[in-house]
Each structure stands twice: as structure tokens, then as C-alpha cells.
Write a protein that holds these residues in place. Structure first.
Motif, PDB file in Angstrom:
ATOM      1  N   MET A 228       0.793  -1.215   0.000  1.00 11.85           N
ATOM      2  CA  MET A 228       0.000   0.000   0.000  1.00 11.85           C
ATOM      3  C   MET A 228       0.830   1.271   0.000  1.00 11.85           C
ATOM      4  O   MET A 228       0.429   2.288  -0.558  1.00 11.85           O
ATOM      5  N   ASP A 229       2.005   1.231   0.618  1.00 14.25           N
ATOM      6  CA  ASP A 229       2.826   2.449   0.598  1.00 14.25           C
ATOM      7  C   ASP A 229       3.278   2.763  -0.818  1.00 14.25           C
ATOM      8  O   ASP A 229       3.312   3.924  -1.230  1.00 14.25           O
ATOM      9  N   MET A 232       0.152   4.190  -2.714  1.00 16.46           N
ATOM     10  CA  MET A 232      -0.178   5.552  -2.301  1.00 16.46           C
ATOM     11  C   MET A 232       0.848   6.567  -2.786  1.00 16.46           C
ATOM     12  O   MET A 232       0.522   7.722  -3.041  1.00 16.46           O
ATOM     13  N   ARG A 233       2.084   6.131  -2.957  1.00 14.55           N
ATOM     14  CA  ARG A 233       3.139   7.059  -3.364  1.00 14.55           C
ATOM     15  C   ARG A 233       3.126   7.331  -4.856  1.00 14.55           C
ATOM     16  O   ARG A 233       3.410   8.452  -5.285  1.00 14.55           O
ATOM     17  N   PRO A 252      -5.380   9.089  -4.029  1.00 14.41           N
ATOM     18  CA  PRO A 252      -4.932   8.392  -2.818  1.00 14.41           C
ATOM     19  C   PRO A 252      -5.491   9.005  -1.538  1.00 14.41           C
ATOM     20  O   PRO A 252      -5.915   8.284  -0.623  1.00 14.41           O
ATOM     21  N   GLN A 256      -7.921   7.035   1.042  1.00 17.65           N
ATOM     22  CA  GLN A 256      -7.535   6.888   2.440  1.00 17.65           C
ATOM     23  C   GLN A 256      -8.567   7.469   3.394  1.00 17.65           C
ATOM     24  O   GLN A 256      -8.729   6.994   4.520  1.00 17.65           O
ATOM     25  N   THR A 262     -10.745   2.523   4.714  1.00 15.99           N
ATOM     26  CA  THR A 262      -9.836   2.583   5.849  1.00 15.99           C
ATOM     27  C   THR A 262     -10.052   1.418   6.793  1.00 15.99           C
ATOM     28  O   THR A 262      -9.096   0.759   7.230  1.00 15.99           O
ATOM     29  N   LEU A 266      -7.209  -0.681   4.394  1.00 13.36           N
ATOM     30  CA  LEU A 266      -5.960  -0.008   4.680  1.00 13.36           C
ATOM     31  C   LEU A 266      -5.606  -0.032   6.149  1.00 13.36           C
ATOM     32  O   LEU A 266      -4.440  -0.127   6.506  1.00 13.36           O
ATOM     33  N   ALA A 272      -0.204   9.017   5.204  1.00  9.18           N
ATOM     34  CA  ALA A 272      -0.043   9.651   3.894  1.00  9.18           C
ATOM     35  C   ALA A 272       1.363   9.456   3.345  1.00  9.18           C
ATOM     36  O   ALA A 272       1.569   9.312   2.161  1.00  9.18           O
TER      37      ALA A 272
END
Length: 287
Positions: A228-229, A232-233, A252, A256, A262, A266, A272
Motif C-alpha cells: 500500500m505504501d 499511495m506514493r 490516494p 484513504q 480505511t 488499509l 499519507a
């Protein structure tokens, strides 16, 4: 930035930005009477990285396979560059300007690394890849051009030293680089990535994120990923599936902020700007 952060073999410049759009509308898929996807819609805009996420069994792989032509939808439309694709087949992808990687590496075990990457470059051959591979007299120039293009792609991903090796003799992360080079060497308008970060170290994953983010000036990307990181990036927009149904879509930040996403997918630990890899069920699952 590391070798994975450098796009391979690009023939384009920022003067000709991506214009191709992939639209999947009302996609439903049934296997033996069981609905795997129900009325799912997704649009990959030109020059955007679009993430597709969801927990185990959400239907991500099924939707990805619809986009690849591996699964035929029961209902719905696929529109690429403004034209509807009817009865899409995997063999048509390269001609359409679409390249893909799969959950595994999908390399040909009896072909060298260089030859595997040359397969991805065959859309640029005038005489045809297989004619070049067997070195017919009329294709000598084409063969040299394909080999040069493939070697350049391997060099961009710091894998040129493996050109003469066979895939089975290489570590899995290196095989992933070769598979990615094979996709990028075609210089596609749309790149379909299915869990490209699996088997990579944290450093390699960061380099992969830089690479994917940097591709948006010359192609669009559909990314299926458990980390997920990374999603999201690098993603501009994200679509979330649950049990074959689309439950959220947006940036993103919007995804989130969605309470259902969430809570169900997630979790509260994803921030973030995450600093550690976060995955669904340890990142080893498929959906």
C-alpha cells in the motif's frame, strides 16, 4: 536513484505527452454461475498511474486479466483510444500499444535473457521478430536493431550482464527486472503491471516506485499491487474492489479518507507518507 528508477528505451519526449485512454465500463465476469466481478468501471487516463487494490478475493486479478484479454467479460465494454475492443486477445496487446507483466515473471525458460527482451521489442521489427531471431538474410539489419534495443533496455535496468544467461539461473528479483525490461522495451502507450513489487527488497521497491512514477510522461500505467505504501506514493488515482464490487475510487487521499476503505483494507496504520511496506496479509496473497 538506482537502476530501476531509469526508464528503459524510451523513444518519446515530453513534447508528445500520452493521449491514449483505457475505459472499462460495466465489467461483469461470471465463472460457472459465480460472479467474480459485478458492474465494475475503471478509466486509466492518459499519462496517469492508476492503482487497483483490494483484499484477498476482491477480483483485482480478474479485472486485470480482462484488460489483458485473458478473461472475457460476461458484460461490459473495453474502450482503448476511443475504439471498443471486442473479443480482445492477449496476442493483440503489442499491436495495440499495450504491454503487461504478470504476477510471476512469465519468461521463456529456453530463451536467453536477451532473447526474452527481444520478444518484447518485436513490434518495432520490420521483418518480424522470429525471422530476426533465426537470422534470415533479409532480417540481419532488423536483428541488430532489436538486439541493440533489448540490450539498451537491460542496461537501463542494470541487467545487461545477464543477457546471455537463462532466466532459471537468475535470482527472482533479477528475473523481475528482465520481465519489466521486456515490457518497457516495446515503448507502450499503456503498461499493465500485476504485483511488480513482489519479491523485491525495500530498496528495490523504492527504485521501482521512482520508475513507475517517472513513466507517466510517456505512457499510462494500470498497477495491481498489495504494497500500500507503494500504491499511495505512485498512483494518481485508485480503484478499490471488495468481493468483485467497486467500493471506492479517487485520489490516494480520497481513498484513504473513505471510512469503508480505511476500516476494511488499509487500516489505521497507513499514513499519507508511510515509511515501511504495508501489505494485505503480508503481501503474499493474490486477489
Amino acid at each position: 536513484m538506482g537502476p530501476l528508477a531509469q526508464p528503459a528505451g524510451s523513444q518519446r519526449t515530453t513534447e508528445s505527452p500520452p493521449t491514449a485512454r483505457l475505459e472499462m465500463t460495466g465489467i461483469s465476469v461470471a465463472f460457472g454461475g459465480v460472479l467474480a466481478l459485478t458492474d465494475v468501471s475503471l478509466t486509466v487516463e492518459p499519462g496517469q498511474v492508476h492503482g487497483l487494490i483490494g483484499p484477498n478475493g476482491a477480483g483485482k486479478t480478474t479485472l486485470f486479466n480482462v484488460a489483458c484479454g485473458l478473461v472475457r467479460p460476461t458484460e461490459g465494454r473495453i474502450v482503448w483510444r476511443g475504439d471498443e475492443l471486442r473479443r480482445l486477445k492477449p496476442a493483440q496487446l503489442t499491436r495495440l500499444g499495450i504491454a503487461r507483466t504478470l504476477q510471476g515473471v512469465g519468461l521463456f525458460p529456453l530463451m536467453t535473457v536477451l532473447e526474452n527482451v527481444m520478444v518484447g521489442a518485436h513490434r518495432h521489427a520490420k521483418a518480424g521478430f522470429f525471422s530476426a531471431l533465426v537470422a534470415l538474410p533479409t532480417s540481419d539489419r532488423d536483428e541488430r536493431r532489436l538486439r541493440e534495443r533489448a540490450m539498451a533496455a537491460l542496461a537501463e535496468l542494470d541487467a545487461e550482464q545477464y543477457a546471455g544467461r537463462y532466466p532459471g539461473s537468475l535470482p527472482y528479483p533479477v528475473q523481475k527486472r528482465v520481465a519489466l525490461a521486456r515490457a518497457l522495451v516495446a515503448d507502450p502507450d499503456l503498461l499493465l503491471l500485476d504485483e511488480p513489487a513482489s519479491g523485491l527488497s525495500e530498496e528495490e521497491m523504492n527504485e521501482l516506485g521512482d520508475l513507475v512514477r517517472g513513466l507517466s510522461d510517456r505512457m499510462s500505467v494500470l498497477l495491481v499491487e498489495h504494497h500500500m505504501d507503494l500504491v499511495m506514493r505512485v498512483c494518481d488515482r485508485i480503484t478499490v474492489l471488495d468481493s468483485g464490487v467497486q467500493i471506492a475510487a479517487g485520489t490516494p487521499a480520497e481513498v484513504q479518507a473513505d471510512p469503508a476503505v480505511t476500516e476494511a483494507y488499509l487500516g489505521d496504520a497507513v499514513e499519507a507518507e508511510p515509511t515501511h511496506a504495508t501489505t494485505f496479509e503480508g503481501g503474499a496473497t493474490r486477489g
